[in-house]
Design an enzyme around this catalytic site. Structure first.
Site, PDB file in Angstrom:
ATOM      1  N   SER A  15       0.816  -1.223   0.000  1.00 54.18           N
ATOM      2  CA  SER A  15       0.000   0.000   0.000  1.00 54.18           C
ATOM      3  C   SER A  15       0.850   1.275   0.000  1.00 54.18           C
ATOM      4  CB  SER A  15      -0.927   0.027   1.216  1.00 54.18           C
ATOM      5  OG  SER A  15      -1.612   1.264   1.250  1.00 54.18           O
ATOM      6  N   THR A  62      -8.773  -1.209   1.938  1.00 52.22           N
ATOM      7  CA  THR A  62      -8.450  -1.750   0.625  1.00 52.22           C
ATOM      8  C   THR A  62      -8.788  -3.237   0.587  1.00 52.22           C
ATOM      9  OG1 THR A  62      -6.746  -1.783  -1.094  1.00 52.22           O
ATOM     10  CG2 THR A  62      -5.980  -2.155   1.145  1.00 52.22           C
ATOM     11  N   LYS A  66     -13.458  -4.085   1.447  1.00 50.06           N
ATOM     12  CA  LYS A  66     -14.364  -2.952   1.187  1.00 50.06           C
ATOM     13  C   LYS A  66     -15.823  -3.305   1.496  1.00 50.06           C
ATOM     14  CE  LYS A  66     -11.379  -0.512  -2.056  1.00 50.06           C
ATOM     15  NZ  LYS A  66     -11.198   0.112  -3.372  1.00 50.06           N
TER      16      LYS A  66
HETATM   17  P1  NDP Z   1     -13.339  -6.277  -9.292  1.00 51.10           P
HETATM   18  O1  NDP Z   1     -12.662  -7.583  -8.983  1.00 51.10           O
HETATM   19  O2  NDP Z   1     -14.440  -5.800  -8.439  1.00 51.10           O
HETATM   20  O3  NDP Z   1     -13.901  -6.328 -10.806  1.00 51.10           O
HETATM   21  C1  NDP Z   1     -13.090  -6.822 -11.827  1.00 51.10           C
HETATM   22  C2  NDP Z   1     -13.746  -6.609 -13.181  1.00 51.10           C
HETATM   23  O4  NDP Z   1     -12.790  -6.956 -14.178  1.00 51.10           O
HETATM   24  C3  NDP Z   1     -14.979  -7.472 -13.426  1.00 51.10           C
HETATM   25  O5  NDP Z   1     -15.926  -6.711 -14.124  1.00 51.10           O
HETATM   26  C4  NDP Z   1     -14.423  -8.607 -14.296  1.00 51.10           C
HETATM   27  O6  NDP Z   1     -15.378  -9.155 -15.186  1.00 51.10           O
HETATM   28  C5  NDP Z   1     -13.396  -7.857 -15.106  1.00 51.10           C
HETATM   29  N1  NDP Z   1     -12.343  -8.737 -15.643  1.00 51.10           N
HETATM   30  C6  NDP Z   1     -11.385  -9.403 -14.961  1.00 51.10           C
HETATM   31  N2  NDP Z   1     -10.563 -10.068 -15.802  1.00 51.10           N
HETATM   32  C7  NDP Z   1     -11.016  -9.805 -17.059  1.00 51.10           C
HETATM   33  C8  NDP Z   1     -10.598 -10.203 -18.371  1.00 51.10           C
HETATM   34  N3  NDP Z   1      -9.538 -10.988 -18.536  1.00 51.10           N
HETATM   35  N4  NDP Z   1     -11.288  -9.741 -19.432  1.00 51.10           N
HETATM   36  C9  NDP Z   1     -12.351  -8.923 -19.266  1.00 51.10           C
HETATM   37  N5  NDP Z   1     -12.811  -8.518 -18.044  1.00 51.10           N
HETATM   38  C10 NDP Z   1     -12.141  -8.968 -16.946  1.00 51.10           C
HETATM   39  O7  NDP Z   1     -12.135  -5.215  -9.368  1.00 51.10           O
HETATM   40  P2  NDP Z   1     -12.204  -3.654  -8.991  1.00 51.10           P
HETATM   41  O8  NDP Z   1     -13.386  -3.070  -9.639  1.00 51.10           O
HETATM   42  O9  NDP Z   1     -12.013  -3.498  -7.535  1.00 51.10           O
HETATM   43  O10 NDP Z   1     -10.851  -3.091  -9.670  1.00 51.10           O
HETATM   44  C11 NDP Z   1     -10.784  -2.930 -11.075  1.00 51.10           C
HETATM   45  C12 NDP Z   1      -9.494  -2.210 -11.446  1.00 51.10           C
HETATM   46  O11 NDP Z   1      -9.489  -0.892 -10.915  1.00 51.10           O
HETATM   47  C13 NDP Z   1      -8.217  -2.889 -10.931  1.00 51.10           C
HETATM   48  O12 NDP Z   1      -7.212  -2.793 -11.921  1.00 51.10           O
HETATM   49  C14 NDP Z   1      -7.833  -2.032  -9.736  1.00 51.10           C
HETATM   50  O13 NDP Z   1      -6.439  -2.043  -9.489  1.00 51.10           O
HETATM   51  C15 NDP Z   1      -8.278  -0.657 -10.241  1.00 51.10           C
HETATM   52  N6  NDP Z   1      -8.528   0.296  -9.145  1.00 51.10           N
HETATM   53  C16 NDP Z   1      -7.757   1.431  -9.099  1.00 51.10           C
HETATM   54  C17 NDP Z   1      -7.942   2.355  -8.089  1.00 51.10           C
HETATM   55  C18 NDP Z   1      -7.066   3.578  -8.066  1.00 51.10           C
HETATM   56  O14 NDP Z   1      -7.099   4.318  -7.065  1.00 51.10           O
HETATM   57  N7  NDP Z   1      -6.326   3.865  -9.115  1.00 51.10           N
HETATM   58  C19 NDP Z   1      -8.950   2.172  -7.037  1.00 51.10           C
HETATM   59  C20 NDP Z   1      -9.762   0.968  -7.209  1.00 51.10           C
HETATM   60  C21 NDP Z   1      -9.520   0.071  -8.219  1.00 51.10           C
HETATM   61  P3  NDP Z   1     -16.422 -10.297 -14.734  1.00 51.10           P
HETATM   62  O15 NDP Z   1     -17.510  -9.604 -13.975  1.00 51.10           O
HETATM   63  O16 NDP Z   1     -16.873 -10.897 -16.006  1.00 51.10           O
HETATM   64  O17 NDP Z   1     -15.631 -11.241 -13.863  1.00 51.10           O
END
Ligand code: NDP
Length: 277
Positions: A15, A62, A66
């Protein structure tokens, strides 16, 4: 007396929150201590109880806690209610106030740091997980021309689109689609809110989705040119960004909420930026 804050997660070693908040404290002259709490899976509530009992005043939350924080809170802000997840807690007396600043941090980064507008723009969000849920209302508040949510599991995109429509009164057209329905569509701003980049996976995104002059924004940070950003670059997109500014801006929102003063984020963003090469 020094006020105590911390970020809680599992794992937590990676973190950047302590670095960011201590930098904010220094530039704003606030007397705080900001640490890391590693809670065991299933042990979120006990760890937060212990932190509060020791005088802790607020926490960032984190992965994977959450949703635990959502359940733990006594007072949920609308941002946390819509997101169904919490990334910041404030302890006051017996109350536990909860917010989700991820979405507002994203929009602030786009507006203030990247100097891009979302107003009247065609906006595409890839992914329908926690980050997208948090970003929906802040994006809609900017009055885009349209918002399309695309997800591998299409049901989830449709459900989030319905949620968004319900909460913003239908002013902005919102659709939930599958990737194959993107053929022939173009967008001015494309956010990658999938976790595909964390494992360097490629999603089935047609390179034709990027309109001339588009912004391609990867929510993951510190990964350099991810497959999504590479795809955008190969499609001729020159405005590329990752989520380092979002990270700094959501932290600044939490700092403002806790301390009543908004820190400048530029130095932190510079320090944490990994070049997109
Ligand atoms: P979640 O685990 O809640 O959601 C993941 C999503 O990604 C789902 O919709 C999933 O689809 C999709 N997914 C995963 N693998 C694939 C793939 N190979 N092809 C297509 N879709 C895929 O994750 P979060 O929403 O928490 O985080 C998402 C991103 O945002 C991460 O990269 C995280 O690091 C980033 N983030 C950045 C922050 C920042 O401050 N910069 C803060 C919070 C998050 P499905 O539903 O079909 O499984």
């Amino acid at each position: 007396m020094t006020d105590r804050y911390a970020v809680i997660g599992n794992p937590i070693e990676q973190s950047k929150s302590p670095l960011i908040h201590m930098a904010f404290a220094q530039v704003t002259g606030q007397d705080i201590d900001y640490g890391k709490v590693l809670a065991p899976l299933g042990g979120f509530a006990q760890a937060v109880d212990a932190f509060r009992a020791a005088g802790g005043q607020g926490m960032n939350v984190t992965a994977p806690f959450k949703l635990d924080a959502f359940a733990y809170a006594s007072d949920l802000a609308p941002s946390a209610q819509i997101a169904g997840a919490v990334n910041a807690l404030k302890f006051e007396g017996g109350r536990v106030y909860a917010e989700n600043f991820d979405g507002v941090g994203l929009v602030r980064d786009v507006r203030h740091n990247l100097a891009c507008t979302l107003q009247a723009q065609r906006v595409l969000v890839l992914g329908a997980g926690g980050a997208t849920r948090g970003a929906l209302l802040p994006i809609l508040a900017e009055q885009p021309a349209e918002l399309v949510i695309v997800n591998r599991t299409v049901d989830k995109a449709e459900a989030l689109a319905a949620l968004a429509r319900q909460h913003q009164g239908g002013h902005v057209p919102v659709q939930g689609l599958g990737y194959e329905q993107l053929q022939g569509r173009q967008f001015d701003v494309v956010f990658n809110a999938t976790s595909a980049s964390l494992t360097a996976e490629v999603m089935p995104l047609p390179s034709s989705v990027f309109a001339p002059g588009a912004l391609a924004y990867e929510l993951a940070y510190g990964k350099g040119l991810t497959p999504f950003l590479q795809l955008a670059q190969q499609a001729g997109v020159t405005r590329l960004a990752d989520g380092v500014g979002m990270l700094a801006e959501q932290a600044a929102e939490a700092f403002l909420w806790w301390r009543g003063v908004r820190p400048d984020t530029q130095a932190v963003i510079r320090q944490l930026t990994v070049p997109l090469v």
